[in-house]
Design a protein around this motif. Structure first.
Motif, mmCIF file in Angstrom:
data_model
loop_
_atom_site.group_PDB
_atom_site.id
_atom_site.type_symbol
_atom_site.label_atom_id
_atom_site.label_comp_id
_atom_site.label_asym_id
_atom_site.label_seq_id
_atom_site.Cartn_x
_atom_site.Cartn_y
_atom_site.Cartn_z
ATOM 1 N N SER A 146 0.863 -1.189 0.000
ATOM 2 C CA SER A 146 0.000 0.000 0.000
ATOM 3 C C SER A 146 0.896 1.234 0.000
ATOM 4 N N ALA A 147 0.270 2.401 0.082
ATOM 5 C CA ALA A 147 1.030 3.650 0.083
ATOM 6 C C ALA A 147 1.953 3.733 1.288
ATOM 7 N N HIS A 148 1.629 3.036 2.360
ATOM 8 C CA HIS A 148 2.427 3.111 3.580
ATOM 9 C C HIS A 148 3.753 2.363 3.468
ATOM 10 N N ASN A 149 3.822 1.292 2.664
ATOM 11 C CA ASN A 149 5.056 0.502 2.622
ATOM 12 C C ASN A 149 5.646 0.335 1.236
ATOM 13 N N VAL A 150 4.963 0.788 0.211
ATOM 14 C CA VAL A 150 5.416 0.503 -1.144
ATOM 15 C C VAL A 150 6.742 1.182 -1.473
ATOM 16 N N ILE A 151 6.970 2.395 -0.965
ATOM 17 C CA ILE A 151 8.229 3.091 -1.241
ATOM 18 C C ILE A 151 9.392 2.339 -0.609
ATOM 19 N N ALA A 152 9.209 1.901 0.621
ATOM 20 C CA ALA A 152 10.280 1.175 1.316
ATOM 21 C C ALA A 152 10.593 -0.144 0.603
ATOM 22 N N VAL A 153 9.555 -0.859 0.177
ATOM 23 C CA VAL A 153 9.769 -2.140 -0.509
ATOM 24 C C VAL A 153 10.434 -1.922 -1.867
ATOM 25 N N ARG A 154 10.048 -0.820 -2.523
ATOM 26 C CA ARG A 154 10.675 -0.537 -3.834
ATOM 27 C C ARG A 154 12.159 -0.225 -3.666
ATOM 28 N N CYS A 155 12.508 0.475 -2.618
ATOM 29 C CA CYS A 155 13.917 0.774 -2.367
ATOM 30 C C CYS A 155 14.685 -0.504 -2.007
ATOM 31 N N ALA A 156 14.037 -1.370 -1.243
ATOM 32 C CA ALA A 156 14.678 -2.631 -0.870
ATOM 33 C C ALA A 156 14.853 -3.533 -2.093
ATOM 34 N N ALA A 157 13.864 -3.524 -2.975
ATOM 35 C CA ALA A 157 13.972 -4.326 -4.199
ATOM 36 C C ALA A 157 15.131 -3.837 -5.052
ATOM 37 N N GLU A 158 15.334 -2.535 -5.064
ATOM 38 C CA GLU A 158 16.475 -1.985 -5.804
ATOM 39 C C GLU A 158 17.780 -2.408 -5.146
ATOM 40 N N TYR A 159 17.809 -2.369 -3.829
ATOM 41 C CA TYR A 159 19.003 -2.753 -3.083
ATOM 42 C C TYR A 159 19.347 -4.224 -3.338
ATOM 43 N N LEU A 160 18.314 -5.080 -3.364
ATOM 44 C CA LEU A 160 18.535 -6.515 -3.559
ATOM 45 C C LEU A 160 18.712 -6.910 -5.022
ATOM 46 N N GLY A 161 18.488 -5.970 -5.919
ATOM 47 C CA GLY A 161 18.642 -6.269 -7.344
ATOM 48 C C GLY A 161 17.555 -7.170 -7.876
ATOM 49 N N MET A 162 16.310 -6.907 -7.490
ATOM 50 C CA MET A 162 15.185 -7.747 -7.925
ATOM 51 C C MET A 162 14.569 -7.136 -9.192
ATOM 52 N N HIS A 163 15.330 -7.248 -10.302
ATOM 53 C CA HIS A 163 14.942 -6.631 -11.564
ATOM 54 C C HIS A 163 14.494 -7.668 -12.585
ATOM 55 N N GLU A 164 14.061 -7.155 -13.731
ATOM 56 C CA GLU A 164 13.610 -8.008 -14.830
ATOM 57 C C GLU A 164 14.756 -8.797 -15.428
ATOM 58 N N THR A 165 15.960 -8.289 -15.288
ATOM 59 C CA THR A 165 17.124 -9.000 -15.846
ATOM 60 C C THR A 165 17.408 -10.295 -15.091
ATOM 61 N N VAL A 166 16.919 -10.369 -13.876
ATOM 62 C CA VAL A 166 17.092 -11.586 -13.076
ATOM 63 C C VAL A 166 15.960 -12.556 -13.347
ATOM 64 N N GLU A 167 14.743 -12.043 -13.356
ATOM 65 C CA GLU A 167 13.571 -12.862 -13.675
ATOM 66 C C GLU A 167 12.441 -11.952 -14.118
#
Length: 622
Positions: free
Chosen positions: A96-117
Motif C-alpha cells: 500500500s502507500a504506507h510501505n510501497v516506497i520502502a519495498v521498492r527501495c529494498a527491491a532496488e538494493y537486492l537487485g530484484m529486476h527483470e534481468t534476473v527474472e
C-alpha cells in the motif's frame, strides 16, 4: 487507499524467539541471512532466482564453505526484507502507500529486476505506483511522507520527484474537476457558500473550494512541503493568494500554540525549520498573505530571536497592509526581562513603514472599470483612517500597562497625528485610560498627552465625559465646553463663532515669565468646585438659549426679540463663554463674583438642581 497483493501461498515464515525467523518446510533450510540482529533461516533457490545481490553473496559464501550472509544496510530493515523474502517464496504480501516506497527501495538494493527474472518485484511495484498510488490524492501524499526515511534511495529512484509531481498536478486542477476525497474544514465551507457540510465526501458537496488541497498538505514535513509548494507554484495554475492561505494553514497546523514555551522548548530545530520554510515561500506581492498571519510570523521570529534582516522584511510587508490588522494582532509581547508588557517600539516601526509608502511609493497602475485606474503605491484616505483608528485602539489597550512610559505612549500617538480622522473619541479614550492608570505622571507629560487631542472632534458623549473628568487639565475641559456650545449653536442654525482669544491663549506655546503661574494653573487638573462651576455655567447658557428661542417662537415674528440667530445673540454667546472664564478665574484665585454678575449668579442658582450626565452614559470612556 489502493492495495496490491502479490503471491498466493500461505504464510509459512515462522518466528523462533525475538531474533530468529525460519521458513517452515519439508526441506531443510540451507542459508542463514543476517539482517541486523535478526537471523533468517531460508532456502537458497528461491532467493537466487529473484535477487542478484543474494546471488553474489551466496556464491561468495559457498566458495568459503560458509552458509551465512550478512545484510546490514537494506532500506526498511528487517520488516521490509521479510516482505521481499516472502515474495521470493510466492507467499502473499500486501503493498500500500504506507510501505510501497520502502519495498521498492529494498527491491532496488537486492537487485530484484527483470534481468534476473521476468515479473520481478521492482517491475511490479513500478506498475503499481504509476497506475494506482500516484493517481490517488491521499496515496501520493502518504507515499511522499514515507520517502523521508528512505533517502537517498527514494531520491535516486526519483520516487520523491514522482510523488511531488503527482501532488502538484492534482492541486493545480480546476476545482470543478476534483472528484477525489480530500480533507477540509467543512464548517468554513458551509459558512462561505451556504451548503450542508458532509465530511470527507466531496461528491455530495455542491462547490469545491479553491484551496481544497491546503489541509492535506499540512501533514508533510517542512522540507517536503516546500518542494511541493514550489512545484505547485511552478505549474502556474494556482494564484499566490491561495498559496498564502495554504501557508497560513500550515503554520496553524504545525505551530498551533505560538508561545515562547512551545517554540523554544518543543523541538526548537523543527520549529525553526517550519518558520524558515514559510518565510521562503511567502508571496512577494501585497495582500497575498493576511496581515494577521504576517504578524503571527513576526511574533514567532521575535521569540526565536531571528536576525534583524528577517524581522525587517516582515515589518515591511506588514506595513504595506497595516489597515487589515486588528488590535490583538498588534499586541506583541515584550522580550523577557523588559519592564513593559508589549513591544511598542516594533509597532511604531510598523506604523512608520505604513506611512513611508506615501513618501516613496512603488507605483503600480491597476486598470479598473471603464479604463480608469489608480496608483497602488499611494495610500488612500480610507486606509489612513483605518490605521489611525487602529492605532488609537492599540494605545487604549496598552495604556493599562503601568510600566509604559509617557514618552513611548506619546511617541506612537504623534506618529499618526498627521492622519486626519473625523473623530478623536478613540484617542481621548486612550489618553484618559493612560492618565487613569498612571496617576503619578508629571504635569508636563499630562499637558503633552492632552495636546494630542482636538476637542473639536470629540463626540457629544465624549464631551459629556470630559467635562466631568477631574483627571484632565482645566484648559482641556474649558475647550471642550466651548466647542460643545459651538456645536449646539451650529445645530440650532446659527453660524459658528470664532474661538475667543482667551481660549486660543490656552494652547499658545509662547508665554511670558509673568504668566507662568497662571499657565501652570490652567495645566493643573480641575477641582470639584471648578467642575461644578463649569457645569452650572453651561447649564445656564443652555437655559438662556432655550428661553430666547421660545420667546422668538411666541412673538410670531413681530417685535425685536434677541435670539441665538441674531447678531446680538451671537455676541451674547461669546460673552457667555467669557463669563465662564471669569467665574473660573475667580474660583481658582479665591475671589467671589462681582456685583455686576449678580443676575447671572441668580440664574446659576436656579439651575443647581440640574444633574450631570449619568455614569451609564460614560462607561465607554471611563
Amino acid at each position: 487507499m489502493k492495495f496490491m497483493k502479490l503471491g498466493s501461498r500461505p504464510d509459512t515464515l515462522q518466528e523462533n524467539g525475538k531474533n530468529t525467523r525460519y521458513m517452515a518446510s519439508e526441506l531443510l533450510t540451507d542459508i542463514v541471512v543476517h539482517v541486523g540482529e535478526v537471523k533468517f533461516h531460508l532456502h537458497k533457490f528461491p532467493l537466487l532466482s529473484k535477487s542478484s545481490l543474494l546471488q553474489n553473496l551466496i556464491t561468495s559464501a559457498s566458495e568459503e564453505t560458509n552458509d551465512e550472509v550478512f545484510i546490514n544496510d537494506i532500506p526498511g530493515g528487517v520488516a521490509v526484507f521479510e516482505i521481499c523474502a516472502k515474495f521470493c517464496y510466492g507467499i502473499t504480501v500486501t503493498l500500500s502507500a504506507h510501505n510501497v516506497i520502502a519495498v521498492r527501495c529494498a527491491a532496488e538494493y537486492l537487485g530484484m529486476h527483470e534481468t534476473v527474472e521476468k515479473g520481478n518485484l521492482a517491475h511490479k511495484i513500478d506498475i503499481f505506483l504509476s497506475s494506482s498510488i500516484f493517481r490517488g490524492w491521499k496515496d501520493s501524499i502518504i507515499a511522499l511522507q514515507t520517502t523521508k526515511s528512505r533517502l537517498p534511495w527514494a531520491e535516486d529512484l526519483k520516487l520523491v520527484g514522482h510523488s511531488i509531481d503527482a501532488i502538484a498536478a492534482k492541486a493545480s486542477v480546476e476545482p470543478w474537476k476534483v472528484s477525489w476525497s480530500y480533507s477540509y474544514n467543512w464548517k468554513k465551507v458551509a459558512e462561505e457558500i451556504g451548503i450542508v457540510p458532509v465530511v470527507n465526501d466531496v461528491r455530495k458537496c455542491k462547490v469545491v473550494p479553491k484551496d481544497w488541497w491546503a489541509q492535506d498538505l499540512c501533514e508533510l514535513g517542512p522540507t517536503l512541503y516546500k518542494q511541493v509548494i514550489v512545484s505547485i507554484r511552478g505549474k502556474g495554475n494556482v494564484q499566490d493568494e491561495l498559496i498564502g492561505e495554504a501557508l497560513e494553514a500550515y503554520f496553524h497546523r504545525k505551530l498551533p500554540a505560538c508561545t515562547q514555551s512551545h517554540l523554544l522548548f518543543e523541538d526548537l530545530t523543527e520549529n525553526c525549520s517550519i518558520i524558515d520554510t514559510i518565510l521562503s515561500l511567502l508571496p512577494t506581492g501585497r495582500s497575498e498573505v493576511s496581515c494577521s498571519f504576517l504578524l503571527k510570523l513576526l511574533k514567532a521570529t521575535i521569540l526565536l530571536d531571528y536576525d534583524e534582516l528577517t524581522k525587517r522584511y516582515l515589518i515591511k510587508k506588514i506595513g504595506q497592509q497595516l489597515e487589515e490588522a486588528t488590535v490583538s494582532d498588534l499586541l506583541i509581547k515584550a522580550n523577557e526581562g523588559e519592564a513593559t508588557m508589549y513591544d511598542v517600539d516594533t509597532v511604531q516601526i510598523i506604523v512608520l513603514e505604513f506611512l513611508a509608502q506615501d513618501e516613496n511609493p512603488e507605483i503600480e497602475w491597476i486598470e479598473g472599470e471603464g479604463g480608469h485606474g489608480k496608483s497602488a503605491g499611494i495610500l488612500t484616505e480610507a486606509s489612513k483612517l483605518m490605521v489611525a483608528k487602529l492605532t488609537d485602539a492599540y494605545l487604549a489597550e496598552i495604556a493599562n500597562d503601568h510600566n509604559l512610559s509617557a514618552l513611548k505612549f506619546i511617541g506612537l500617538a504623534e506618529v499618526v497625528s498627521s492622519l486626519v480622522r473625523p473623530s478623536h473619541d478613540g484617542l481621548y479614550r486612550a489618553i484618559d485610560t493612560y492618565i487613569k492608570e498612571h496617576p503619578g505622571i508629571s504635569k508636563s507629560e499630562r499637558k503633552k498627552l492632552c495636546k494630542l487631542l482636538n476637542c473639536k472632534k470629540l463626540s457629544a458623549e465624549a464631551c459629556r465625559h470630559a467635562v466631568q473628568n477631574d483627571r484632565l487639565p482645566l484648559r482641556v475641559i474649558v475647550q471642550v465646553l466651548f466647542f460643545e456650545q459651538v456645536r449646539a449653536a451650529a445645530f440650532s442654525g446659527t453660524s459658528t463663532p470664532d474661538l475667543p482669544s482667551n481660549i486660543k491663549d490656552l494652547n499658545s506655546s509662547s508665554k511670558s515669565r509673568s504668566n507662568t503661574n497662571a499657565d501652570d494653573d490652567w495645566d493643573a487638573t480641575a477641582t470639584v468646585e471648578e467642575l461644578k462651576a463649569l457645569t452650572n455655567e453651561v447649564a445656564a447658557l443652555r437655559l438662556e438659549r432655550g428661553r430666547g428661542e421660545r420667546i422668538s417662537s411666541n412673538s410670531g415674528g413681530y417685535g425685536k426679540v434677541v435670539t441665538e440667530k441674531s447678531p446680538l445673540g451671537k455676541v451674547k454667546g461669546l460673552v457667555m463663554s467669557n463669563r465662564i472664564f471669569s467665574r473660573l478665574s475667580s474660583t481658582r484665585n479665591g475671589h467671589s463674583e462681582s456685583s455686576s454678575d449678580s443676575s447671572e449668579t441668580t440664574t446659576c442658582a436656579n439651575i443647581d438642581g440640574i444633574k450631570s450626565a449619568p455614569s451609564s452614559n460614560r462607561t465607554s470612556f471611563s
